[in-house]
Design a protein around this motif. Structure first.
Motif, PDB file in Angstrom:
ATOM      1  N   PHE A  34       0.864  -1.176   0.000  1.00 56.84           N
ATOM      2  CA  PHE A  34       0.000   0.000   0.000  1.00 56.84           C
ATOM      3  C   PHE A  34       0.902   1.228   0.000  1.00 56.84           C
ATOM      4  N   THR A  35       0.964   1.926  -1.116  1.00 57.09           N
ATOM      5  CA  THR A  35       2.014   2.923  -1.326  1.00 57.09           C
ATOM      6  C   THR A  35       1.496   4.093  -2.152  1.00 57.09           C
ATOM      7  N   PRO A  36       2.145   5.256  -2.011  1.00 57.78           N
ATOM      8  CA  PRO A  36       1.817   6.379  -2.904  1.00 57.78           C
ATOM      9  C   PRO A  36       2.484   6.258  -4.275  1.00 57.78           C
ATOM     10  N   ASP A  37       3.360   5.257  -4.456  1.00 55.62           N
ATOM     11  CA  ASP A  37       4.057   5.099  -5.737  1.00 55.62           C
ATOM     12  C   ASP A  37       3.172   4.340  -6.725  1.00 55.62           C
ATOM     13  N   ILE A  38       2.100   5.019  -7.147  1.00 57.60           N
ATOM     14  CA  ILE A  38       1.134   4.428  -8.076  1.00 57.60           C
ATOM     15  C   ILE A  38       1.087   5.287  -9.337  1.00 57.60           C
ATOM     16  N   ALA A  39       0.380   4.793 -10.365  1.00 54.39           N
ATOM     17  CA  ALA A  39       0.384   5.455 -11.672  1.00 54.39           C
ATOM     18  C   ALA A  39      -0.067   6.904 -11.586  1.00 54.39           C
ATOM     19  N   GLU A  40      -1.149   7.162 -10.828  1.00 54.92           N
ATOM     20  CA  GLU A  40      -1.675   8.527 -10.761  1.00 54.92           C
ATOM     21  C   GLU A  40      -0.642   9.500 -10.222  1.00 54.92           C
ATOM     22  N   ASN A  41       0.026   9.133  -9.101  1.00 56.42           N
ATOM     23  CA  ASN A  41       1.009  10.030  -8.501  1.00 56.42           C
ATOM     24  C   ASN A  41       2.265  10.160  -9.362  1.00 56.42           C
ATOM     25  N   ARG A  42       2.646   9.095 -10.049  1.00 59.13           N
ATOM     26  CA  ARG A  42       3.800   9.175 -10.941  1.00 59.13           C
ATOM     27  C   ARG A  42       3.558  10.193 -12.057  1.00 59.13           C
ATOM     28  N   ILE A  43       2.349  10.153 -12.624  1.00 60.20           N
ATOM     29  CA  ILE A  43       2.025  11.074 -13.716  1.00 60.20           C
ATOM     30  C   ILE A  43       1.988  12.513 -13.213  1.00 60.20           C
ATOM     31  N   LEU A  44       1.338  12.731 -12.068  1.00 61.15           N
ATOM     32  CA  LEU A  44       1.261  14.088 -11.519  1.00 61.15           C
ATOM     33  C   LEU A  44       2.645  14.638 -11.196  1.00 61.15           C
ATOM     34  N   ARG A  45       3.475  13.813 -10.543  1.00 60.91           N
ATOM     35  CA  ARG A  45       4.797  14.300 -10.162  1.00 60.91           C
ATOM     36  C   ARG A  45       5.648  14.600 -11.396  1.00 60.91           C
ATOM     37  N   THR A  46       5.611  13.728 -12.391  1.00 55.54           N
ATOM     38  CA  THR A  46       6.421  13.931 -13.588  1.00 55.54           C
ATOM     39  C   THR A  46       6.022  15.211 -14.309  1.00 55.54           C
ATOM     40  N   ALA A  47       4.721  15.477 -14.410  1.00 58.54           N
ATOM     41  CA  ALA A  47       4.266  16.707 -15.063  1.00 58.54           C
ATOM     42  C   ALA A  47       4.763  17.938 -14.320  1.00 58.54           C
ATOM     43  N   ALA A  48       4.606  17.960 -12.992  1.00 58.86           N
ATOM     44  CA  ALA A  48       5.058  19.107 -12.203  1.00 58.86           C
ATOM     45  C   ALA A  48       6.575  19.253 -12.258  1.00 58.86           C
ATOM     46  N   HIS A  49       7.286  18.132 -12.227  1.00 59.82           N
ATOM     47  CA  HIS A  49       8.755  18.162 -12.246  1.00 59.82           C
ATOM     48  C   HIS A  49       9.269  18.753 -13.558  1.00 59.82           C
ATOM     49  N   ARG A  50       8.702  18.329 -14.675  1.00 53.78           N
ATOM     50  CA  ARG A  50       9.174  18.845 -15.963  1.00 53.78           C
ATOM     51  C   ARG A  50       8.864  20.324 -16.134  1.00 53.78           C
ATOM     52  N   LEU A  51       7.650  20.709 -15.753  1.00 50.21           N
ATOM     53  CA  LEU A  51       7.228  22.087 -15.999  1.00 50.21           C
ATOM     54  C   LEU A  51       8.014  23.100 -15.186  1.00 50.21           C
ATOM     55  N   GLN A  52       8.486  22.741 -13.994  1.00 48.26           N
ATOM     56  CA  GLN A  52       9.153  23.736 -13.154  1.00 48.26           C
ATOM     57  C   GLN A  52      10.494  24.184 -13.712  1.00 48.26           C
ATOM     58  N   PHE A  53      11.038  23.456 -14.698  1.00 46.63           N
ATOM     59  CA  PHE A  53      12.302  23.849 -15.304  1.00 46.63           C
ATOM     60  C   PHE A  53      12.132  24.804 -16.478  1.00 46.63           C
ATOM     61  N   LEU A  54      10.897  25.072 -16.878  1.00 44.95           N
ATOM     62  CA  LEU A  54      10.681  25.930 -18.034  1.00 44.95           C
ATOM     63  C   LEU A  54      11.128  27.361 -17.745  1.00 44.95           C
ATOM     64  N   PRO A  55      11.674  28.045 -18.750  1.00 51.50           N
ATOM     65  CA  PRO A  55      12.061  29.445 -18.553  1.00 51.50           C
ATOM     66  C   PRO A  55      10.850  30.371 -18.548  1.00 51.50           C
ATOM     67  N   ASP A  56      11.041  31.556 -18.000  1.00 49.04           N
ATOM     68  CA  ASP A  56      10.054  32.637 -18.036  1.00 49.04           C
ATOM     69  C   ASP A  56       8.791  32.354 -17.240  1.00 49.04           C
ATOM     70  N   LEU A  57       8.814  31.348 -16.364  1.00 50.22           N
ATOM     71  CA  LEU A  57       7.654  31.125 -15.503  1.00 50.22           C
ATOM     72  C   LEU A  57       7.643  32.147 -14.379  1.00 50.22           C
ATOM     73  N   PRO A  58       6.466  32.610 -13.959  1.00 54.77           N
ATOM     74  CA  PRO A  58       6.405  33.454 -12.759  1.00 54.77           C
ATOM     75  C   PRO A  58       6.949  32.688 -11.552  1.00 54.77           C
ATOM     76  N   ASP A  59       7.634  33.389 -10.657  1.00 53.35           N
ATOM     77  CA  ASP A  59       8.238  32.740  -9.486  1.00 53.35           C
ATOM     78  C   ASP A  59       7.197  31.987  -8.655  1.00 53.35           C
ATOM     79  N   ALA A  60       6.009  32.573  -8.513  1.00 54.90           N
ATOM     80  CA  ALA A  60       4.975  31.920  -7.706  1.00 54.90           C
ATOM     81  C   ALA A  60       4.556  30.595  -8.335  1.00 54.90           C
ATOM     82  N   THR A  61       4.440  30.542  -9.664  1.00 53.36           N
ATOM     83  CA  THR A  61       4.075  29.298 -10.349  1.00 53.36           C
ATOM     84  C   THR A  61       5.172  28.256 -10.190  1.00 53.36           C
ATOM     85  N   ARG A  62       6.420  28.679 -10.312  1.00 53.44           N
ATOM     86  CA  ARG A  62       7.542  27.745 -10.179  1.00 53.44           C
ATOM     87  C   ARG A  62       7.586  27.160  -8.760  1.00 53.44           C
TER      88      ARG A  62
END
Length: 447
Positions: free
Chosen positions: A169-197
């Motif tokens: 019984f773990t948080p390492d499931i498909a839903e959390n993997r997808i959410l984390r990967t999306a947030a992880h990739r997006l935070q490296f984008l340039p020109d994002l507002p600091d609050a969004t990053r």
């Protein structure tokens, strides 16, 4: 907080129409040109020292590389953000929720990042999602059940380690993997507002126990259930980000970011899914490109006596049903709507918007109507102007009409779906028996 790209201050944006074949000159390093070429958004041709000519090559999207933002815009009067949120269509999830915030003039990357941050925080506000995951592992103690076959094959004559299988019984499931990967990739984008990053970084940290999905790796499947209901809006967007947006990171900064897709495929999938949802049921269904025969293989009088019948019991001649064997002229028919096994009409979604490009589809539809034995077909395409209206075209020397049916994608998902619903209502009206209805007696040969 992840720092912004050092080159973001000197960013430049160039835009193309997707059918532009003249291109433009830009200055990029060889590595940057290679990154851009690999996205498939534009063709990158050498034009001098660190100078390259960019020419759209059939896809639409947005790419950021070395401070240069390259956009290829759809010709269908549609902004990139609307394209991403309105046309990334799935059979069981027609459009992303209205909670996604984007305007036509927004920068694609900022819109996606801010929407992802807002939806993820809303989903995680009530706690993490956990589930059971099967684990195959070699342990020194018994947990779950022992896999005897693997134990004998891998450790013959040994009592430890033990090859076991158990559910965790773990948080390492498909839903959390997808959410984390999306947030992880997006935070490296340039020109994002600091609050969004910062908000994206918080989502990444909150889901730290979930495994990141590598760039290009298969995306795990997830299913809509009662348990993940509060995560579904965020997952709908995150799944699209992981599948469609690539971000390559070097030294903590985005070396390149790309969102590239093919507009014709998206438009055809949208029309197919909406028509299927509107017309399936009550004895009717939509068939995707069933193959029919345009010829019977025989001519009038070739079958012997004048009263002879064809293989299907009809009179021999150009209107008789084709034999199931032999060499025939086959026709692709588009999306065929049939009721109680009888074809009523057919639809062909087509993306090219100029009349010359649509002419070939008229010929195809004329052949399809003749082979199916129907007197009306619809050519569905993206509207070029707000005042575009359906235009029937009666084919001379026949009872067949081909209706050019525009769909104004720029009006948003609700209006686009309403247009398709109106089209489906017209198709249902054609299914009502009428003495004036034209029938040739042709029928499907293969599906």
């Amino acid at each position: 907080m992840i720092p912004a790209s050092a080159g973001s201050a000197a960013s430049e944006t160039i835009e193309f129409d997707e059918f532009d074949r003249r291109g433009r000159l830009v200055t990029l390093s060889w590595e940057g040109a290679q990154h851009l070429s690999q996205t498939g958004l534009v063709e990158v041709l050498p034009a001098g020292r660190d100078t390259w000519r960019l020419i759209p090559c059939g896809s639409v999207g947005s790419v950021r590389v070395e401070g240069l933002s390259v956009r290829v815009l759809p010709a269908a009067n549609l902004g990139l953000t609307q394209l991403f949120f309105l046309l990334d269509h799935a059979a069981d999830n027609a459009f992303l929720p209205s909670a996604v915030a984007a305007r036509d003039d927004d920068e694609l990357w900022v819109s996606v990042a801010e929407s992802m941050a807002a939806l993820a925080h809303q989903a995680l506000s009530s706690g993490l999602l956990r589930g059971y995951r099967r684990v195959d592992e070699a342990l020194t103690t018994v947990r779950g059940r022992i896999r005897l076959g693997d134990q004998i094959r891998r450790h013959p004559g040994m009592t430890i380690p033990l090859e076991v299988t158990y559910s965790e019984f773990t948080p390492d499931i498909a839903e959390n993997r997808i959410l984390r990967t999306a947030a992880h990739r997006l935070q490296f984008l340039p020109d994002l507002p600091d609050a969004t990053r910062r908000r994206l970084a918080m989502v990444d940290a909150r889901l730290a126990d979930a495994t990141l999905i590598g760039q290009g790796a298969p995306v795990p499947a997830w299913t809509r259930t009662r348990l993940n209901a509060r995560f579904q809006n965020a997952l709908a967007l995150a799944d699209r980000i992981v599948r469609r947006i690539s971000v390559e990171v070097e030294d903590g900064h985005a070396a390149s970011a790309a969102f590239v897709t093919e507009m014709p495929a998206l438009f055809e999938r949208f029309v197919e899914a909406e028509l299927t949802a509107a017309l399936d049921g009550c004895g009717g269904r939509v068939l995707q490109n069933p193959v029919v025969h345009l010829d019977t293989g025989i001519e009038q009088g070739d079958a012997g006596d004048a009263g002879s019948t064809g293989a299907a019991g009809g009179r021999a001649g150009r209107h008789s049903a084709p034999d199931t064997e032999g060499d025939h002229i086959s026709v692709l028919t588009g999306l065929v709507y049939e009721v109680d096994g009888e074809p009523v009409t057919t639809f062909v979604p087509t993306y090219p918007t100029d009349r010359r490009a649509r002419a070939a589809e008229h010929y195809r539809l004329l052949a399809a109507c003749t082979a199916l034995g129907v007197d009306r077909a619809y050519l569905v395409y993206p509207a070029q102007r707000r005042d575009d209206t359906p235009q029937p075209r009666r084919i001379v020397h026949t009872d067949i009409s081909i209706v050019e049916y525009p769909v104004d994608l720029s009006m948003g998902p609700l209006e686009s779906r309403r247009t398709i619903v109106e089209l489906s209502q017209q198709a249902r009206e054609l299914a009502v028996p009428s003495p004036a209805r034209h029938r040739t007696g042709g029928r499907r040969h293969a599906r």
